[in-house]
Design an enzyme around this catalytic site. Structure first.
Site, mmCIF file in Angstrom:
data_model
loop_
_atom_site.group_PDB
_atom_site.id
_atom_site.type_symbol
_atom_site.label_atom_id
_atom_site.label_comp_id
_atom_site.label_asym_id
_atom_site.label_seq_id
_atom_site.Cartn_x
_atom_site.Cartn_y
_atom_site.Cartn_z
ATOM 1 N N CYS A 535 -16.179 65.341 -38.603
ATOM 2 C CA CYS A 535 -16.116 66.328 -39.683
ATOM 3 C C CYS A 535 -16.987 65.916 -40.861
ATOM 4 O O CYS A 535 -17.397 66.763 -41.653
ATOM 5 C CB CYS A 535 -14.676 66.537 -40.139
ATOM 6 S SG CYS A 535 -13.958 65.132 -41.032
ATOM 7 N N HIS A 670 -2.713 46.424 -35.875
ATOM 8 C CA HIS A 670 -1.758 47.339 -35.242
ATOM 9 C C HIS A 670 -2.030 47.523 -33.748
ATOM 10 O O HIS A 670 -1.171 48.058 -33.035
ATOM 11 C CB HIS A 670 -1.793 48.713 -35.915
ATOM 12 C CG HIS A 670 -1.264 48.719 -37.310
ATOM 13 N ND1 HIS A 670 -0.038 48.197 -37.638
ATOM 14 C CD2 HIS A 670 -1.799 49.186 -38.471
ATOM 15 C CE1 HIS A 670 0.164 48.340 -38.938
ATOM 16 N NE2 HIS A 670 -0.892 48.924 -39.470
#
EC number: 3.5.1.98
Length: 952
Positions: A535, A670
């Site tokens: 985007c 993570h």
């Protein structure tokens, strides 16, 4: 290539009851009209059989009129249709209206085909009349038995294959084309290029097809018929992307709760639902996913795998993009390195070498030295360079821009790439272009200037010449230069001094021969900037390229980069990644369409079919709602981050460097064994730690994670490993904060029990944690346990999202940059100062720049700004005291320092006069936070530093 597929139009939904009520009178008139017409047609044959002379009389004028029309002169012809044509058109229109009315009355009835191949009922008489005047048309084997009622005027592509020369059909396949056994992949085709009428788009090599179905929609055929294109693509499931795109992710979201941008509702794109395996069709500003079945055929100037689509969009918020087969757009500056001579040599093309991007040809082996008259000019050049050096201000903010890297051309892992970073840009601006600023006569001798530049570069001090090492290639077996931006190959042995074109930038893993100064190492590379959402709007994504770009600029502004050894990163190999992650995970997120061509196609085909992505609200694609994915660049950036942290850790462990800071992205703590989440793909710190263990560089390693989010991936990797001590300080809130793991009672398993310490802050943001709480945790829990463990190396997951300035969903804590610098100083008292910091989280640019500056200054041994008086004297809040008390209670059976604190609770929290009864009872039970007892366990040389007032 004709891509039309016989497909029925979508069935319209039934109208509303109010519209049905309004349409009933109209339908009644239609039914009466159709009934009268059918009755008239049934009576017509009876009249013809009863009265035979009448047809002859009626046919006579029509026959005469047709003869006149056929033999009319060209000058008298007009566009007025004859009565026969008008009658035929009226019948066709009437039949279409009748079919539309039937579909409206019976919405559930099966739809009619797009084109009726059977002859019309009323064309028998007309055909018999025209057969005597029109010459017979020779039929082809591929034609239907009856001609089309209305043939389209733009139908040439339908016959393209019939007249294709036999020579082109028998041409052998290009060896550079994609193998038929290779797994299917996607080609992203920007929507702007489809309807752009600019010269840049009209000259695109891949111009698409020109079938009637495409041309009938005007200048922008694909965007004008998204639904029809989606139906065509759905019929070609074998060539569509080998992954589905669900719209909802089952993984927790790190950005859950963040306010949407102000313009999110206005420019949010809507995407039609095309089934679980359908493509995603966006607005005119969203790239389209087109399968290989829609790519142009091979045989053009370039193979279909290497035909770029150049997009120049001045109105967009992102840089110009270059789209190649794959899912991700490329920055425009990468186009030159992608279309290299080496890659196109197999296609038989001979592209002229552009002199604007290449360097002067090297001299021959017998090149004479510079003539005598050039000496005055060389002295003048030397003086000019010195003037430029004196006029340069060290505090001047450099201009950051992405410099193309040759790393992207490496499709296999392991070897360091020829990547140019901002440090090299600084060097080139200072020493690569003096001839453009000097006198005009010097510009006529570029070779002499290159010799002089290289001689001057060897004399300049290390800090002022840039951040990378330029070394001439040694004679003999050297690694060949990358063909991306160098000129044709030079002889191996040269008697004359080697020009700058024969100098290459060595990565950090290729410079062991050069003695590195024993100082702080910094590592950064522009490859990691390319990991961006399609985007192009960074405001929608907290983790973006501006994070590391801002930090690198801040370090330059403060003069810290010149005091450090700036190294080049490298891309981690697939084997290094598999030391922590599964093979499936590595192949899914560690490869791109270019690198997959060298891997096992059979294995990849099955793995890629299992890959799942989600559609982001911005129009891009992500692994989950947080973690964006760029098919071309995300894998390279993630592997580069892991390889850079690993390389820096090896240099610190071998004592080539004192310590180091890795400015890398995307983060990694993570990412677990088989899952990418929370902006993370590969656990860089865990990979570096595992590689140090496997190569016996360190026997005991301490990992400190002060990111506000718990490092669930790092904890899982070393949960049963007693040689790795993992200590995490994070916001937990009883499991209600991302990722939900990291409770106090998660202490490890098996032989690693007790080597996993979680300082899990609870209580939310009432009040938020700040400097007093983190200082207390470091002095009461982190440092005592770390000293007892006695590590050989300290790795820090340096996430700065606990810093002040982050919203509540991303942290909400108020830790100052000075506190991060102080914690870095404390860790330098361990492992002989061998500390490596790797950037993890942190999304407020000002906060992460301030914190990074403080940490690098602490690593260099510079004087760090002291903490505020409030931070030293203020006692931790009640929620922090309870969290620390829980850690001491749980780990008292694993660590002696915690056992001593648990046995004397009254000695580490003083009574608080004037507090209410509930707080007095809690404080009395939890004891004092005084550090007097901790001084007994510390060496005598550290007592001076610890005697600072700690009235907590």
């Amino acid at each position: 290539m004709d891509l039309r597929v016989g497909q029925r139009p979508p069935v319209e939904p039934p109208p509303e009851p109010t519209l049905l009520a309004l349409q009933r009178p109209q339908r009644l008139h239609h039914h009466l009209f159709l009934a009268g017409l059918q009755q008239q047609r049934s009576v017509e044959p009876m009249r013809l059989s009863m009265d035979t002379p009448m047809p002859e009389l009626q046919v006579g004028p029509q026959e005469q009129e047709l003869r006149q029309l056929l033999h009319k002169d060209k000058s008298k012809r007009s566009a007025v249709a004859s009565s026969v044509v008008k009658q035929k058109l009226a019948e066709v229109i009437l039949k279409k209206q009748q079919a539309a009315l039937e579909r409206t009355v019976h919405p559930n009835s099966p739809g009619i085909p797009y084109r009726t191949l059977e002859p019309l009922e009323t064309e028998g008489a007309t055909r018999s009349m025209l057969s005597s005047f029109l010459p017979p048309v020779p039929s082809l084997p591929s034609d239907p038995p009856e001609h089309f009622p209305l043939r389209k005027t733009v139908s040439e592509p339908n016959l393209k294959l019939r007249y294709k020369p036999k020579k082109s059909l028998e041409r052998r396949k290009n060896p550079l084309l994609r193998k038929e056994s290779a797994p299917p992949s996607l080609r992203r085709r920007p929507a702007e290029t489809l309807g752009d009428s600019s010269p840049s788009s009209s000259s695109t090599p891949a111009s698409g097809c020109s079938s009637p179905n495409d041309s009938e929609h005007g200048p922008n055929p694909i965007l004008g018929s998204e639904a029809l294109l989606g139906q065509r693509l759905r019929l070609q499931e074998t060539s569509v992307a080998p992954f589905a795109l669900p719209t909802v992710s089952l993984l927790p979201a790190i950005t859950l709760g963040l306010p949407a941008p102000a313009r999110a509702d206005s420019d949010r794109r809507t995407h039609p639902t095309l089934g679980p395996r359908g493509p995603i069709l966006g607005s005119p500003h969203t790239p389209l996913f087109l399968p290989h079945g829609l790519e142009p055929e091979a045989g053009g100037t370039l193979p279909s795998r290497l035909q770029p689509i150049l997009l120049l969009d001045p109105s967009g918020s992102h840089a110009p993009l270059l789209t190649v087969p794959g899912l991700g757009p490329l920055p425009f500056h990468f186009a030159q390195s992608l279309m290299t001579t080496e890659r196109l040599s197999g296609s038989g093309l001979h592209w002229p070498l552009s002199r604007t991007r290449s360097e002067p040809l090297p001299p021959s082996a017998t090149a004479p030295p510079p003539p005598g008259p050039m000496q005055p000019r060389l002295e003048q050049l030397k003086t000019h360079v010195q003037v430029i050096k004196r006029s340069a201000k060290p505090s001047e903010k450099p201009r950051l821009r992405q410099i193309p890297s040759a790393e992207d051309l490496e499709t296999d892992g392991g070897g360091p790439g020829q990547v140019v970073d901002d440090g090299l840009e600084h060097r080139e601006l200072g020493h690569g272009q003096p001839e453009a600023r000097g006198p005009a006569p010097l510009q006529q001798h570029p070779q002499v200037l290159l010799w002089e530049q290289q001689r001057l570069a060897g004399r300049l001090p290390r800090g002022s010449t840039g951040d990378t090492v330029l070394l001439p290639l040694a004679q003999g077996g050297h690694r060949p230069l990358s063909r991306a931006q160098s000129s044709p190959a030079a002889p191996a042995s040269l008697s004359a001094p080697e020009p700058a074109s024969q100098a290459r930038v060595l990565s950090s893993s290729e410079t062991p021969a050069r003695t590195l100064p024993f100082t702080t190492g910094l590592i950064y590379d522009s490859v990691m900037l390319k990991h961006q959402c399609s985007c192009g709007d960074n405001s929608r994504h907290p983790e973006h390229a501006g994070r590391i770009q801002s930090i690198w600029s801040r370090l330059q502004e403060r003069g810290l980069r010149s005091q450090c050894e700036c190294l080049r990163g490298r891309k981690a190999s697939l084997e290094e990644l598999q030391s922590v992650h599964s093979e499936r995970h590595v192949l899914l997120y560690g490869t791109n369409p270019l690198s997959r061509l060298k891997l096992d196609n059979g294995k990849l085909a099955g793995l890629l079919a299992q890959r799942m992505f989600v559609m982001l609200p911005c129009g891009g694609v992500g692994v989950d709602t947080d973690t964006i994915w760029n098919e071309l660049h995300s894998s390279n950036a993630a592997r580069w981050a892991a390889g850079s942290v690993t390389d820096l850790a090896f240099k610190v462990a071998s004592r080539e460097l004192k310590n180091g800071f890795a400015v890398v992205r995307p983060p990694g703590h993570h990412a677990d064994h088989s899952t990418a989440m929370g902006f993370c793909f590969f656990n860089s710190v865990a990979i570096a730690c595992r590689q140090l263990q496997q190569q016996s560089k360190a026997s005991k390693i301490l990992i400190v994670d002060w990111d506000v989010h718990h490092g669930n991936g790092t904890q899982q990797t070393f949960y049963q490993d007693p040689s790795v001590l993992y200590i995490s300080l994070h916001r937990h809130d009883d499991g209600n904060f991302f990722p939900g793991s990291g409770a106090v009672d998660e202490v490890g398993a098996g032989s690693g029990e007790g080597f996993n310490v979680n300082v899990a802050w609870a209580g939310g943001l009432d009040p938020p944690m700040g400097d007093p709480e983190y200082l207390a945790a470091f002095r009461i829990v982190v440092m005592p346990i770390a000293r007892e463990f006695s590590p050989d190396l300290v790795l820090v997951s340096a996430g700065f999202d606990a810093a002040e300035g982050h919203p509540a969903p991303l942290g909400g804590y108020h830790v100052s940059a000075k506190c991060f610098g102080y914690m870095t100083q404390q860790l330098m008292n361990l492992a002989g100062g061998a500390v490596v910091l790797a950037l993890e989280g942190g999304h407020d640019l000002t906060a992460i720049c301030d914190a990074s500056e403080a940490c690098v200054a602490a690593l260099l041994g510079n004087r760090v700004d002291p903490l505020s008086e409030e931070g030293w004297k203020q006692k931790p809040n009640l929620n922090a005291i309870r969290s620390l008390e829980a850690v001491i209670r749980v780990h008292s059976k694993y660590w002696g320092c915690m056992q001593r604190l648990a046995s004397c609770p009254d000695s580490w929290v003083p009574r608080v006069p004037g507090a209410d009864k509930e707080e007095v009872e809690a404080v009395t039970a939890l004891a004092s936070l005084s550090v007097g007892i901790l001084a007994e366990d510390r060496p005598s040389e550290q007592l001076v530093e610890e005697e600072e007032p700690m009235n907590l």
